[in-house]
Each structure stands twice: as structure tokens, then as C-alpha cells.
Design a protein around this motif. Structure first.
Motif, PDB file in Angstrom:
ATOM      1  N   TYR A 105       0.828  -1.205   0.000  1.00  0.00           N
ATOM      2  CA  TYR A 105       0.000   0.000   0.000  1.00  0.00           C
ATOM      3  C   TYR A 105       0.862   1.254   0.000  1.00  0.00           C
ATOM      4  O   TYR A 105       1.957   1.273   0.584  1.00  0.00           O
ATOM      5  CB  TYR A 105      -0.899   0.022   1.244  1.00  0.00           C
ATOM      6  N   GLU A 118     -12.148  -5.378  -2.905  1.00  0.00           N
ATOM      7  CA  GLU A 118     -10.788  -5.389  -2.335  1.00  0.00           C
ATOM      8  C   GLU A 118     -10.597  -4.214  -1.376  1.00  0.00           C
ATOM      9  O   GLU A 118     -10.077  -4.382  -0.273  1.00  0.00           O
ATOM     10  CB  GLU A 118      -9.803  -5.301  -3.512  1.00  0.00           C
ATOM     11  N   ILE A 119     -11.033  -3.035  -1.792  1.00  0.00           N
ATOM     12  CA  ILE A 119     -10.868  -1.855  -0.941  1.00  0.00           C
ATOM     13  C   ILE A 119     -11.852  -1.911   0.234  1.00  0.00           C
ATOM     14  O   ILE A 119     -11.554  -1.442   1.326  1.00  0.00           O
ATOM     15  CB  ILE A 119     -11.028  -0.549  -1.759  1.00  0.00           C
ATOM     16  N   ASP A 139     -12.634  -4.695   1.777  1.00  0.00           N
ATOM     17  CA  ASP A 139     -11.948  -5.581   2.734  1.00  0.00           C
ATOM     18  C   ASP A 139     -10.863  -4.815   3.496  1.00  0.00           C
ATOM     19  O   ASP A 139     -10.707  -4.978   4.709  1.00  0.00           O
ATOM     20  CB  ASP A 139     -11.313  -6.769   2.004  1.00  0.00           C
ATOM     21  N   LEU A 140     -10.116  -3.977   2.760  1.00  0.00           N
ATOM     22  CA  LEU A 140      -9.071  -3.179   3.411  1.00  0.00           C
ATOM     23  C   LEU A 140      -9.689  -2.196   4.404  1.00  0.00           C
ATOM     24  O   LEU A 140      -9.183  -2.032   5.523  1.00  0.00           O
ATOM     25  CB  LEU A 140      -8.251  -2.422   2.359  1.00  0.00           C
ATOM     26  N   LYS A 182     -10.336  -3.903   7.546  1.00  0.00           N
ATOM     27  CA  LYS A 182      -9.094  -4.132   8.296  1.00  0.00           C
ATOM     28  C   LYS A 182      -8.655  -2.857   9.008  1.00  0.00           C
ATOM     29  O   LYS A 182      -8.037  -2.907  10.070  1.00  0.00           O
ATOM     30  CB  LYS A 182      -7.984  -4.599   7.354  1.00  0.00           C
ATOM     31  N   ILE A 191      -0.639  -1.927   9.860  1.00  0.00           N
ATOM     32  CA  ILE A 191      -0.398  -2.265   8.449  1.00  0.00           C
ATOM     33  C   ILE A 191       0.607  -1.275   7.866  1.00  0.00           C
ATOM     34  O   ILE A 191       0.417  -0.061   7.957  1.00  0.00           O
ATOM     35  CB  ILE A 191      -1.709  -2.214   7.634  1.00  0.00           C
ATOM     36  N   PHE A 224      -3.748   3.339   9.039  1.00  0.00           N
ATOM     37  CA  PHE A 224      -2.862   2.196   8.790  1.00  0.00           C
ATOM     38  C   PHE A 224      -2.038   1.878  10.031  1.00  0.00           C
ATOM     39  O   PHE A 224      -1.888   0.711  10.411  1.00  0.00           O
ATOM     40  CB  PHE A 224      -1.944   2.489   7.598  1.00  0.00           C
TER      41      PHE A 224
END
Length: 199
Positions: free
Chosen positions: A3, A155-156, A158-159, A162, A24, A19
Motif C-alpha cells: 500500500y 478489495e478496498i 476488505d481493506l 481491516k 499495516i 494504517f
């Protein structure tokens, strides 16, 4: 998955905090030398890694957190963005609609980032709110996502989970994207709506 956040102003730093809170690693870059903002990155956490723009754009997922007018310059960093997901966090408020050719600003961004999968997202909250812990009153702060690529949106999404947020998919850039799109002197209907999802 790697990322990067391009732009390290208030919004870029707010994203970096998200993040860091989640442990992350994320690269951060501007057009400036990375040493010029290394201390700001270190203050957020060890997961925030200052890089040059050329290094940062090697990431799989790139958050575009620059002024809207600067997106075209960032797009020149690579000849093609094939295989990459670009999260458009820009706002085109103040940009005359005719300068956008009647398109939502995210469509203009998508045209510049040739071959990339563009997801409009994380742009409807001010930096002060975006930078806060998204766990609120037992719920999670909502982030809106819009994309013409369902896989990229997933996908984003899911991120976002997180990172502690509750993603809400608004559909395509021309439909849902309009709800989180600012231009001229108007804001989309969902801009600045600070919503919390429970359950």
C-alpha cells in the motif's frame, strides 16, 4: 499486498494514522524528498515508510490524497497503471463542471490513470474525522466506496474493514460516485455525512 499514500497533507496523514492503528505498513510519498517529511511519518508510527514518488507507485494499492489538480502529475509517474488499484480520495470542489467535461471527478481521474482500477473512497470525511479511531459508540465509522470495477471495490472494502471502518458500496462511478463528488460550488449529498454502522 502493498500500500502507498500519495500526498502527505492533512488527509494523507489521517489515512496514515488509520494504517498505523491497524499495524499495516504503508509507504507515503509526495513530490518532495522523503527526508523532508520523515519526522512527521515517524511521529505517526513505524508502519509509515517515507519513499520517493517513483518508489511508492510500485505498490499494489495507491491512495491518491493530493489536490485534485495534481492528480494528472501523479498519473505521469507510470506509463501504465495496469494491475494497480487507485483509491481516489481527491475532491474537485471549486473546479468548474465544464473543466470536468460533465463527468464525475473520479471518471476524470480514471482517464488519467490508464489501465488502473479506480475506486472513489475515503473522501467524504474531513481530515479531523477521518484521522480518528473509527470505532465509535460500539459501532464503526462508515466510508463510502464507488467503482466501475466490482472486484476492486470489494478489495478496498476488505481493506477498509481491516482499517476498522464499515464500507458501504455505492455502485458505479457515474451513479454512486456522484453522491461523494464535489465540483464547482456543490458537494455530493453524502459528503461530510459522518455515519456509524452498528452490528
Amino acid at each position: 499486498m502493498s500500500y502507498a499514500i500519495i500526498g502527505f497533507g492533512k488527509i494523507g496523514q489521517a489515512l496514515a494514522r488509520a494504517f498505523a492503528r491497524s499495524g499495516i505498513e504503508v509507504s507515503v510519498a509526495t513530490t518532495r524528498d522523503p527526508t523532508s517529511f520523515a519526522s512527521d511519518a515517524a511521529a505517526i508510527g513505524p508502519q509509515i515508510v517515507p519513499k520517493t514518488l517513483a518508489e511508492a507507485v510500485k505498490a499494489d494499492v495507491i491512495f491518491l490524497a493530493v489536490r485534485f489538480a495534481a492528480h494528472a502529475d501523479v498519473a505521469k509517474a507510470l506509463p501504465t497503471w495496469q494491475g494497480k488499484t487507485i483509491v481516489d480520495v481527491t475532491n474537485a470542489y471549486g473546479v468548474p463542471p465544464e473543466d470536468l467535461g460533465g463527468l464525475p471527478s473520479a471518471k476524470v481521474v480514471a482517464q488519467a490513470f490508464t489501465g488502473g482500477r479506480v475506486v472513489k473512497g475515503f473522501n467524504h470525511l474531513g481530515a479531523g474525522v477521518l484521522g480518528q479511531d473509527p470505532a465509535v459508540h460500539g459501532g464503526r465509522r462508515v466510508v463510502f466506496l464507488a467503482s466501475d470495477d466490482e472486484d476492486a471495490a470489494g478489495e478496498i472494502g476488505d481493506l477498509a474493514e481491516k482499517l476498522g471502518f464499515a464500507p458501504v458500496d455505492l455502485g458505479g462511478l457515474s451513479e454512486g460516485g456522484q453522491l461523494v463528488h464535489g465540483h464547482g460550488k456543490t458537494w455530493g449529498k453524502l459528503i461530510f455525512k459522518d455515519l456509524v454502522k452498528f452490528g
